[in-house]
Design an enzyme around this catalytic site. Structure first.
Site, PDB file in Angstrom:
ATOM      1  N   LYS A   1       1.730  -6.681   5.357  1.00 61.30           N
ATOM      2  CA  LYS A   1       2.018  -4.790   5.819  1.00 61.30           C
ATOM      3  C   LYS A   1       3.888  -5.691   6.188  1.00 61.30           C
ATOM      4  CE  LYS A   1      -1.366  -3.289   6.341  1.00 61.30           C
ATOM      5  NZ  LYS A   1      -2.909  -1.925   6.590  1.00 61.30           N
TER       6      LYS A   1
ATOM      7  N   LYS B   1      -6.959  -5.549  -3.552  1.00 63.22           N
ATOM      8  CA  LYS B   1      -7.705  -4.900  -3.397  1.00 63.22           C
ATOM      9  C   LYS B   1      -7.486  -4.000  -3.242  1.00 63.22           C
ATOM     10  CE  LYS B   1      -6.882  -4.013   1.368  1.00 63.22           C
ATOM     11  NZ  LYS B   1      -7.191  -3.895   3.158  1.00 63.22           N
TER      12      LYS B   1
ATOM     13  N   LYS C   1      -6.285   2.212   0.942  1.00 67.66           N
ATOM     14  CA  LYS C   1      -5.684   3.647   1.189  1.00 67.66           C
ATOM     15  C   LYS C   1      -4.106   3.699   0.805  1.00 67.66           C
ATOM     16  CE  LYS C   1      -7.980   4.261   5.188  1.00 67.66           C
ATOM     17  NZ  LYS C   1      -8.077   2.507   6.442  1.00 67.66           N
TER      18      LYS C   1
END
Ligand code: ATP
Ligand code: LTN
Length: 332
Positions: A114, A196, A199
């Site tokens: 992130k 993966k 969202k």
């Protein structure tokens, strides 16, 4: 609550749940309600570790709450609440932060991913994210935590924090165990099957949202990246097909051998269409129930208010005991 093992899990309201969230985590939560005491939570405080637009966030929190109910979580059977409604999580987080090492937090792959994705906002909340997650779990002394495999590292850290606290202040926290279901523990992106499904992917074709309509779902599967062979079989190196087979297996209940037999001699086009239709049909009841629930704001409010009260009843006692153990002065 009856004397059963305790389950805790949470999901961030960072958008509509993907098929990855559903298969890897949320779909497993409802059946657990029969055998365990379950506490489920919408982790809105975790969501703001990445920039959120306030009006959109508020909507996403309510949507996520209703979606969990639409996926079968019954607010009478389980405690279903919104994280920021239980200030005990933030209180316990502080104590746990003081028992978490900088080195441990620096090793977290989610933090590294992130920070790379949002280099302009590597905030302290993003760094201490796992300590708040440990607080969520330890506030209820949960035994088991059902999550997708990407959260395993965070759970191991939660255990280490609990262990360190127990060593320093005397046995108190239950050491939580991950509860990871093998098939579908990691659903991959439809556009890059080595990554993966997430969202927050910028490419809308990469992920199926569980509220997507049938046409959209079928279209996204038709465009899914596969390989240059034409054989539907589960084999190393066939990441795209392996992912589609896993998804198909979960939504139809068929095993890999019968899927291979079903599509023997057929092309990828037929297979992708079948996967798309099966997923859309499987998700149809979730979409219908969500539409019903989200229209009834008063009922949702009643549910999350009661959920917060029940969560607070348990976690307030934990925090009071923890405060005492670390040497704070009792206020009663
Ligand atoms: P974001 O993109 O905002 O980081 P996310 O889609 O990764 O979000 P989370 O809210 O972090 O989702 O995760 C909710 C739950 O869904 C967790 O238990 C996580 O392990 C699971 N999960 C997320 N993505 C997948 C996936 N692709 N396959 C299986 N499980 C997943
Ligand atoms: N980090 C989790 C969401 C989460 C969670 C939790 C999961 C927040 N607190 C406690 C299990 C237990 C994620 O899914 N990304």
């Amino acid at each position: 609550m009856e004397d059963k093992k305790l389950i805790f899990s949470a999901i961030q309201p960072t958008g509509t749940f993907t098929l990855g969230n559903y298969i890897g985590a949320v779909r497993n939560w409802a059946p657990l309600q029969n055998d365990y005491n379950c506490i489920y939570c919408v982790a809105d405080m975790h969501a703001i570790t990445v920039k959120q637009e306030p009006a959109k966030l508020r909507q996403n929190i309510l949507n996520s709450y209703a979606l969990l109910m639409a996926c079968g979580i019954d607010p009478e059977k389980s405690i279903l609440f919104i994280q920021s409604h239980a200030p005990t999580h933030a209180e316990l987080n502080w104590i746990l932060c003081c028992n978490t090492q900088y080195g441990e937090l620096s090793r977290m792959t989610q933090f590294k991913d992130k920070s790379q994705k949002h280099p302009d906002d590597i905030n302290a909340g993003l760094f201490t994210y796992p300590s708040l997650m440990a607080a969520d779990i330890l506030a209820y002394n949960a035994d088991l935590v059902p999550v997708g495999v990407d959260q395993k590292q965070h759970l191991e850290l939660s255990r280490n924090i609990a262990q360190r606290f127990n060593q320093r202040y005397g046995d108190f926290f239950t050491l939580p165990e991950p509860y990871i279901i093998d098939v579908g523990a990691k659903v991959m992106s439809l556009q890059d099957p080595t990554k993966k499904m997430s969202k927050s992917d910028e490419n809308p074709n990469a992920c199926i949202l569980i509220l997507d309509g049938k046409d959209t779902i079928v279209r996204k599967f038709k465009r899914a990246v596969t390989d240059s062979e034409a054989e539907v079989c589960f084999r190393e190196g066939k990441d795209g097909i392996n992912n589609l087979m896993t998804i198909y297996s979960v939504v139809t209940g068929k095993d890999f051998a019968s899927i291979e037999a079903e599509f023997a001699g057929k092309g990828y086009g037929d297979f992708k269409l079948a996967v798309g239709e099966a997923v859309a049909d499987h998700l149809e009841p979730v979409r219908t129930e969500f539409a019903r629930l989200i229209a009834d704001k008063a009922y949702l409010k009643k549910c999350y208010t009661e959920g917060a009260e029940r969560a607070m009843r348990i976690s307030t006692r934990t925090v009071a005991k923890v405060y005492h153990k670390v040497g704070f002065v009792d206020l009663k």
